[in-house]
Scaffold this motif. Structure first.
Motif, short mmCIF file in Angstrom:
data_model
loop_
_atom_site.label_atom_id
_atom_site.label_comp_id
_atom_site.label_asym_id
_atom_site.label_seq_id
_atom_site.Cartn_x
_atom_site.Cartn_y
_atom_site.Cartn_z
N SER A 1 -7.14 -3.66 5.87
CA SER A 1 -6.00 -4.06 5.24
C SER A 1 -4.88 -3.85 6.25
O SER A 1 -4.88 -3.46 7.40
CB SER A 1 -5.67 -2.67 4.39
OG SER A 1 -5.39 -1.51 5.16
N LEU A 2 -3.80 -4.39 5.78
CA LEU A 2 -2.48 -4.47 6.42
C LEU A 2 -1.27 -3.95 5.70
O LEU A 2 -1.33 -4.10 4.41
CB LEU A 2 -2.00 -6.07 6.67
CG LEU A 2 -2.88 -6.93 7.60
CD1 LEU A 2 -2.66 -8.37 7.38
CD2 LEU A 2 -2.86 -6.38 9.10
N GLU A 3 -0.58 -3.29 6.27
CA GLU A 3 0.55 -2.49 5.65
C GLU A 3 2.02 -2.62 6.66
O GLU A 3 1.88 -2.17 7.80
CB GLU A 3 0.24 -1.19 5.12
CG GLU A 3 1.48 -0.35 4.20
CD GLU A 3 1.09 0.79 3.82
OE1 GLU A 3 1.91 1.18 2.77
OE2 GLU A 3 0.21 1.28 4.02
N CYS A 4 2.81 -3.12 5.74
CA CYS A 4 4.40 -3.16 6.69
C CYS A 4 4.77 -1.70 6.29
O CYS A 4 5.10 -1.29 5.22
CB CYS A 4 5.12 -4.05 6.00
SG CYS A 4 6.87 -4.33 6.65
N ASN A 5 5.43 -1.16 7.51
CA ASN A 5 5.98 0.16 7.33
C ASN A 5 7.14 0.29 6.89
O ASN A 5 8.07 1.22 6.55
CB ASN A 5 5.70 0.86 8.81
CG ASN A 5 4.41 1.53 8.79
OD1 ASN A 5 3.94 2.18 7.98
ND2 ASN A 5 3.70 1.51 10.02
N ARG A 6 7.90 -0.95 6.65
CA ARG A 6 9.25 -1.20 6.32
C ARG A 6 9.45 -1.32 4.74
O ARG A 6 9.99 -0.68 4.10
CB ARG A 6 9.94 -2.09 6.97
CG ARG A 6 11.47 -2.37 6.65
CD ARG A 6 12.44 -3.38 7.28
NE ARG A 6 11.92 -4.50 7.33
CZ ARG A 6 12.32 -5.67 8.11
NH1 ARG A 6 13.32 -5.42 8.84
NH2 ARG A 6 11.91 -6.76 8.09
N CYS A 7 8.47 -2.36 4.30
CA CYS A 7 8.49 -2.55 2.97
C CYS A 7 7.25 -2.17 2.11
O CYS A 7 7.31 -2.55 0.91
CB CYS A 7 8.86 -4.38 2.44
SG CYS A 7 7.45 -5.08 3.06
N HIS A 8 6.31 -1.68 3.16
CA HIS A 8 4.84 -1.21 2.32
C HIS A 8 4.46 -2.51 1.74
O HIS A 8 3.47 -2.00 0.71
CB HIS A 8 5.16 0.13 1.55
CG HIS A 8 5.77 1.16 2.22
ND1 HIS A 8 5.27 2.48 1.63
CD2 HIS A 8 6.19 1.30 3.43
CE1 HIS A 8 5.80 3.34 2.61
NE2 HIS A 8 6.45 2.91 3.52
N ASN A 9 4.38 -3.36 1.93
CA ASN A 9 3.62 -4.66 1.73
C ASN A 9 2.33 -4.45 1.96
O ASN A 9 1.99 -4.46 3.31
CB ASN A 9 4.41 -6.04 1.79
CG ASN A 9 3.45 -7.13 1.63
OD1 ASN A 9 2.87 -7.11 0.46
ND2 ASN A 9 3.13 -8.13 2.57
N LYS A 10 1.18 -4.55 1.01
CA LYS A 10 0.02 -4.77 1.14
C LYS A 10 -0.71 -5.96 0.89
O LYS A 10 -2.04 -5.79 0.93
CB LYS A 10 -0.79 -3.67 0.66
CG LYS A 10 -0.33 -1.96 1.28
CD LYS A 10 -1.23 -1.00 0.22
CE LYS A 10 -0.72 0.62 0.79
NZ LYS A 10 -1.26 1.54 0.13
N ASP A 11 0.26 -6.76 0.37
CA ASP A 11 -0.84 -8.02 -0.10
C ASP A 11 -1.09 -8.80 1.16
O ASP A 11 -0.20 -9.46 1.92
CB ASP A 11 0.31 -8.80 -1.03
CG ASP A 11 -0.25 -10.09 -1.54
OD1 ASP A 11 -1.36 -10.54 -1.05
OD2 ASP A 11 0.31 -10.54 -2.55
N LYS A 12 -2.16 -9.39 1.45
CA LYS A 12 -2.55 -9.91 2.80
C LYS A 12 -2.09 -11.41 2.68
O LYS A 12 -1.97 -11.98 3.77
CB LYS A 12 -4.27 -10.04 2.91
CG LYS A 12 -4.83 -8.85 3.39
CD LYS A 12 -6.37 -9.03 3.41
CE LYS A 12 -6.97 -7.54 3.85
NZ LYS A 12 -8.31 -7.78 4.16
#
Length: 470
Positions: free
Chosen positions: A62-73
């Motif tokens: 998985s990927l996760e942005c620590n600013r917006c918490h987006n997990k959608d690849k």
């Protein structure tokens, strides 16, 4: 409170600059785009005043942005990074806040928090209606015990004023308060009203391209998008117009609200048109709830009327304003009554704008990407122009004295019942002009149109003692 000895131990020879402490407290920020010199930031990091983390968590699964918490690849892009000379990935979801890549570092303030100001004062001297007073007390009681609360109030009920007492109590207790809303126009409407109500409080307004503001803002009024840049910052969170696009359709924005507040901080949701999801949570999670079915000035809500306007798109494309619409507009101009005309698309609105300018050269149009939107609304409010053509961007968060409203293509999918209720709610908000014209021009009456009209009529029935809201 730290004593002098513990302060000396904590500072380790580094005297904290108030400007850095004030700016970064509660914020999560890209290390490389700091408004302060990198050398200085590095020194603060060395002394432990910042926590550093990778912007993008790039795990195998998985990927996760620590600013917006987006997990959608699907919202991530791989590219050859010129900075680190490797294959990096960046988040497209919050790129409008500045690009974050897997080699970018974020910094979070880890030092002492600024002292809360003690000079807060509530200068509003208006009088509450009975319903407003009850709602104010209920809201304050919920926030005192960290319970979420829904303030459900019809358009023009004076819900902003209802917030004042709860905000004042929180500020007086040293708490940091955030009023967040999905729309920039609502921020621009709320900011001066909050400044007037709390003249002793440092208030910041945050939105795209907002000017720099100094000092520690203990009361923040902001768009929900700007909350991507905050983390565990606020002791009280208020989400105004909680049902508005894009907040209700963007899970990342909802996560941003949760991320920006402290873990125990309550959220107050404020709207005239709550979604079924929010209403369901009120019951299932035991939220506090207040309902104001009547406007503060005591007059009923203007009820929209339906008028057929067949082939309006074809007429605009031929360089003509449909006759009914032209007559309605000319009547407003002759009576010097300000007006808003809502369009379903930007393209149709831009096609129609020069045609309306033949009726009056002062008529202009606004949409979400219009850099002069703020100035045009102010011109209408100050009676410098007769009216505005607009998209749904002005369906809420705007108050114009004696304004009249019409919707072109009310049958279009973008005009949900909630949007139509909000549009109708622009009319009759001033006690000197409690009535006004609301027309839904259409090519066939929809369920959404019927629901909007029936809901407004139901509010009027409840407000004047004819039933209860269930």
């Amino acid at each position: 409170m730290l004593n002098h000895q513990s302060k000396r131990l904590q500072y380790k020879g580094l005297l904290i600059e108030p400007s850095i402490q004030h700016f970064f407290s509660g914020r999560i920020w890209s290390r490389e785009t700091s408004p302060f010199p990198q050398e200085k930031i590095n020194r603060y990091i060395h002394h432990g005043y910042f926590r550093v983390l990778t912007a993008i968590d790039n795990k195998k699964e998985s990927l996760e942005c620590n600013r917006c918490h987006n997990k959608d690849k699907r919202r991530y892009v791989y590219y050859e990074c010129a900075r680190c000379q490797k294959i990096c990935v960046y988040c497209r979801h919050c790129i409008n806040m500045g690009r974050l890549s897997s080699c970018t570092e974020l910094i979070i303030w880890n030092g002492p928090q600024p002292k809360s100001e003690k000079r807060h004062r509530l200068a509003w001297e208006g009088q509450f209606t009975k319903a407003q007073q009850q709602a104010s007390e209920e809201l304050s009681a919920s926030l005192q015990v960290n319970r979420h609360h829904l303030l459900h109030a019809v358009c023009g009920a004076g819900k902003t004023e209802v917030l004042f007492t709860a905000i004042y109590k929180a500020l007086s207790e040293g708490k940091r308060v955030c009023v967040a809303t999905p729309r920039t126009d609502v921020v621009l409407e709320l900011f001066p009203r909050l400044q007037q109500a709390f003249p002793g409080t440092r208030i910041h307004a945050l939105y795209a391209n907002s000017p720099s503001q100094h000092g520690f803002g203990q009361l923040i009024v902001t768009t929900t998008h700007q909350l991507y840049r905050f983390q565990e910052a606020f002791d009280v969170m208020i989400v105004d117009e909680a049902d508005a696009f894009p907040y209700t359709f963007d899970e990342a924005l909802q996560k941003a609200v949760m991320k920006a507040k402290t873990k125990i901080a309550p959220i107050a949701f404020v709207t005239a048109t709550p979604s079924q999801s929010i209403l369901g949570k009120v019951k299932s999670e035991g939220w506090g709830y207040s309902f104001i079915p009547k406007r503060y000035h005591g007059f009923p809500l203007p009820v929209p009327r339906f008028e057929a306007l067949w082939s309006y798109s074809k007429q605009f494309s031929k360089g003509k304003i449909p006759k009914k619409l032209a007559l309605w507009t000319m009547k407003r101009i002759e009576k010097q009554e300000p007006f808003l005309i809502f369009f379903p698309t930007v393209n149709l609105m831009e096609q129609a704008t020069p045609l309306f300018q033949r009726l009056h050269e002062g008529i202009t149009s606004v949409h979400a990407e219009d850099d002069e939107r703020k100035e045009k609304v102010l011109q209408l409010r100050n009676e410098k122009i007769p009216g505005l053509l607009t998209t749904t961007i002005l369906e809420r968060g705007i108050t114009i004295k004696n304004v009249h409203v019409t919707v072109i293509g009310a049958e279009s999918k973008i005009f949900t019942s909630g949007a139509l209720i909000q549009i109708s709610g622009r009319v009759g908000r001033n006690s000197a002009f409690p009535d006004g014209d609301v027309i839904f021009f259409h090519q066939g009456i929809t369920v959404e149109m019927d629901e909007a009209k029936e809901e407004i009529e139901r509010y009027n029935l409840i407000g004047f003692g004819g039933g209860s809201y269930e």
